[in-house]
Design a protein around this motif. Structure first.
Motif, PDB file in Angstrom:
ATOM      1  N   UNK A   1       0.835  -1.203   0.000  1.00 22.28           N
ATOM      2  CA  UNK A   1       0.000   0.000   0.000  1.00 22.28           C
ATOM      3  C   UNK A   1       0.869   1.252   0.000  1.00 22.28           C
ATOM      4  N   UNK A   2       1.937   1.228   0.785  1.00 26.26           N
ATOM      5  CA  UNK A   2       2.866   2.359   0.809  1.00 26.26           C
ATOM      6  C   UNK A   2       3.525   2.543  -0.548  1.00 26.26           C
ATOM      7  N   UNK A   3       3.943   1.443  -1.144  1.00 27.39           N
ATOM      8  CA  UNK A   3       4.610   1.483  -2.446  1.00 27.39           C
ATOM      9  C   UNK A   3       3.722   2.071  -3.533  1.00 27.39           C
ATOM     10  N   UNK A   4       2.465   1.673  -3.561  1.00 19.95           N
ATOM     11  CA  UNK A   4       1.587   2.023  -4.692  1.00 19.95           C
ATOM     12  C   UNK A   4       0.655   3.202  -4.429  1.00 19.95           C
ATOM     13  N   UNK A   5       0.523   3.634  -3.179  1.00 22.44           N
ATOM     14  CA  UNK A   5      -0.431   4.678  -2.856  1.00 22.44           C
ATOM     15  C   UNK A   5      -0.001   6.042  -3.357  1.00 22.44           C
ATOM     16  N   UNK A   6      -0.988   6.877  -3.615  1.00 25.61           N
ATOM     17  CA  UNK A   6      -0.702   8.241  -4.061  1.00 25.61           C
ATOM     18  C   UNK A   6      -1.874   9.150  -3.778  1.00 25.61           C
ATOM     19  N   UNK A   7      -1.604  10.448  -3.736  1.00 23.67           N
ATOM     20  CA  UNK A   7      -2.649  11.415  -3.442  1.00 23.67           C
ATOM     21  C   UNK A   7      -3.716  11.465  -4.527  1.00 23.67           C
ATOM     22  N   UNK A   8      -3.395  11.004  -5.726  1.00 24.02           N
ATOM     23  CA  UNK A   8      -4.354  11.058  -6.826  1.00 24.02           C
ATOM     24  C   UNK A   8      -5.180   9.785  -6.968  1.00 24.02           C
ATOM     25  N   UNK A   9      -5.022   8.829  -6.060  1.00 20.14           N
ATOM     26  CA  UNK A   9      -5.811   7.606  -6.175  1.00 20.14           C
ATOM     27  C   UNK A   9      -7.273   7.908  -5.856  1.00 20.14           C
ATOM     28  N   UNK A  10      -8.156   7.068  -6.352  1.00 14.33           N
ATOM     29  CA  UNK A  10      -9.589   7.315  -6.188  1.00 14.33           C
ATOM     30  C   UNK A  10     -10.011   7.188  -4.731  1.00 14.33           C
ATOM     31  N   UNK A  11     -11.143   7.824  -4.418  1.00 16.04           N
ATOM     32  CA  UNK A  11     -11.680   7.743  -3.058  1.00 16.04           C
ATOM     33  C   UNK A  11     -12.002   6.304  -2.691  1.00 16.04           C
ATOM     34  N   UNK A  12     -12.468   5.514  -3.679  1.00 20.86           N
ATOM     35  CA  UNK A  12     -12.786   4.112  -3.422  1.00 20.86           C
ATOM     36  C   UNK A  12     -11.566   3.310  -3.016  1.00 20.86           C
ATOM     37  N   UNK A  13     -10.453   3.541  -3.694  1.00 20.85           N
ATOM     38  CA  UNK A  13      -9.213   2.836  -3.358  1.00 20.85           C
ATOM     39  C   UNK A  13      -8.729   3.247  -1.970  1.00 20.85           C
ATOM     40  N   UNK A  14      -8.843   4.534  -1.661  1.00 18.23           N
ATOM     41  CA  UNK A  14      -8.432   5.015  -0.349  1.00 18.23           C
ATOM     42  C   UNK A  14      -9.279   4.398   0.756  1.00 18.23           C
ATOM     43  N   UNK A  15     -10.605   4.347   0.542  1.00 14.15           N
ATOM     44  CA  UNK A  15     -11.491   3.738   1.540  1.00 14.15           C
ATOM     45  C   UNK A  15     -11.210   2.253   1.696  1.00 14.15           C
ATOM     46  N   UNK A  16     -10.956   1.571   0.581  1.00 12.00           N
ATOM     47  CA  UNK A  16     -10.632   0.147   0.645  1.00 12.00           C
ATOM     48  C   UNK A  16      -9.326  -0.074   1.403  1.00 12.00           C
ATOM     49  N   UNK A  17      -8.357   0.811   1.189  1.00 12.67           N
ATOM     50  CA  UNK A  17      -7.084   0.711   1.906  1.00 12.67           C
ATOM     51  C   UNK A  17      -7.282   0.922   3.401  1.00 12.67           C
ATOM     52  N   UNK A  18      -8.110   1.905   3.771  1.00 15.90           N
ATOM     53  CA  UNK A  18      -8.396   2.148   5.184  1.00 15.90           C
ATOM     54  C   UNK A  18      -9.113   0.948   5.812  1.00 15.90           C
ATOM     55  N   UNK A  19     -10.047   0.344   5.057  1.00 11.86           N
ATOM     56  CA  UNK A  19     -10.739  -0.838   5.566  1.00 11.86           C
ATOM     57  C   UNK A  19      -9.754  -1.984   5.784  1.00 11.86           C
ATOM     58  N   UNK A  20      -8.815  -2.141   4.864  1.00 18.19           N
ATOM     59  CA  UNK A  20      -7.783  -3.170   4.971  1.00 18.19           C
ATOM     60  C   UNK A  20      -6.919  -2.922   6.214  1.00 18.19           C
ATOM     61  N   UNK A  21      -6.556  -1.670   6.431  1.00 18.03           N
ATOM     62  CA  UNK A  21      -5.770  -1.305   7.609  1.00 18.03           C
ATOM     63  C   UNK A  21      -6.537  -1.657   8.879  1.00 18.03           C
ATOM     64  N   UNK A  22      -7.835  -1.364   8.896  1.00 17.97           N
ATOM     65  CA  UNK A  22      -8.654  -1.671  10.068  1.00 17.97           C
ATOM     66  C   UNK A  22      -8.764  -3.154  10.350  1.00 17.97           C
ATOM     67  N   UNK A  23      -8.974  -3.940   9.301  1.00 14.83           N
ATOM     68  CA  UNK A  23      -9.118  -5.397   9.475  1.00 14.83           C
ATOM     69  C   UNK A  23      -7.833  -5.998  10.043  1.00 14.83           C
ATOM     70  N   UNK A  24      -6.702  -5.636   9.466  1.00 15.83           N
ATOM     71  CA  UNK A  24      -5.438  -6.173   9.970  1.00 15.83           C
ATOM     72  C   UNK A  24      -5.135  -5.679  11.377  1.00 15.83           C
ATOM     73  N   UNK A  25      -5.569  -4.454  11.695  1.00 17.98           N
ATOM     74  CA  UNK A  25      -5.332  -3.911  13.034  1.00 17.98           C
ATOM     75  C   UNK A  25      -6.042  -4.732  14.099  1.00 17.98           C
ATOM     76  N   UNK A  26      -7.209  -5.282  13.769  1.00 19.38           N
ATOM     77  CA  UNK A  26      -7.927  -6.146  14.720  1.00 19.38           C
ATOM     78  C   UNK A  26      -7.047  -7.340  15.087  1.00 19.38           C
ATOM     79  N   UNK A  27      -6.358  -7.908  14.101  1.00 21.86           N
ATOM     80  CA  UNK A  27      -5.474  -9.043  14.370  1.00 21.86           C
ATOM     81  C   UNK A  27      -4.305  -8.639  15.268  1.00 21.86           C
ATOM     82  N   UNK A  28      -3.725  -7.474  14.983  1.00 25.75           N
ATOM     83  CA  UNK A  28      -2.624  -6.994  15.818  1.00 25.75           C
ATOM     84  C   UNK A  28      -3.093  -6.816  17.260  1.00 25.75           C
TER      85      UNK A  28
END
Length: 198
Positions: free
Chosen positions: A105-132
């Motif tokens: 996500x760090x490698x491929x992310x950018x300020x110009x990515x779509x809102x959908x991709x950003x929200x999906x990335x945040x959801x992914x961060x949240x899901x993995x955070x539950x495991x941590x």
């Protein structure tokens, strides 16, 4: 001096990925100090949490707190589930996978990515955070309140390191290089951790 900053930051991140210590090396502990030290003594947590900060700084520099707060809230929820006795499957492999995913996500992310991709990335961060958070909870003993406070503070500090690295190179010619190099280093660290855990 400024031109050498990207190289210094990238080298630091790559160095952090070398000690392949996943959860089997952690000791059970209790209290504030044990909570503070826990995220700092395992490369899995260390890399994942710095990566979240990097992603936030590179992708959402104007709303840089959203990703760290997402992670910390979900992580606290995962810890509460663990302390409530709710079992979760594949916690350890999921945590190791999170390092790889956050690096990508760090490698491929950018300020110009779509809102959908950003929200999906945040959801992914949240899901993995539950495991941590769940893993943190299972490694606690005794009074869990100070332990929770400790690992929340350490997590916030690691997120802050990632954010500061990203913001330090914002607008510089080395920004993309630092983003790509740190993303690759973190993802590679996750792969090494996976290989060591097999």
């Amino acid at each position: 001096m400024r031109s050498s900053l990207p190289l210094l930051l990238a080298t630091t991140l790559m160095t952090l990925s070398l000690p392949a210590m996943a959860h089997p090396g952690h000791e059970h502990g209790s209290g504030l100090v044990a909570g503070l030290l826990h995220p700092l003594t395992g490369a899995d947590h260390l890399l994942a949490m710095i990566a979240v900060g990097l992603w936030a700084g590179f992708v959402m520099p104007q709303r840089v707190l959203i990703a760290p707060l997402t992670f910390m809230t979900a992580m606290a929820g995962g810890a509460l589930l663990g302390w409530a006795g709710v079992s979760m499957a594949l916690v350890e492999p999921g945590i190791l996978l999170s390092v790889v995913v956050f690096g990508l996500l760090t490698l491929t992310g950018g300020q110009r990515q779509s809102a959908g991709v950003t929200l999906a990335s945040l959801a992914c961060i949240g899901v993995f955070a539950v495991l941590h958070g769940h893993a943190h909870a299972t490694e606690a003993s005794g009074h869990v309140g100070p332990y929770l406070m400790g690992f929340m503070l350490a997590t916030a500090a690691l997120h802050g390191i990632g954010v500061l690295i990203a913001l330090a190179v914002a607008g510089s010619r080395g920004r993309r290089w630092v983003q790509r190099t740190s993303g690759v280093a973190i993802a590679a660290g996750g792969v090494l951790l996976m290989a060591g855990a097999v």
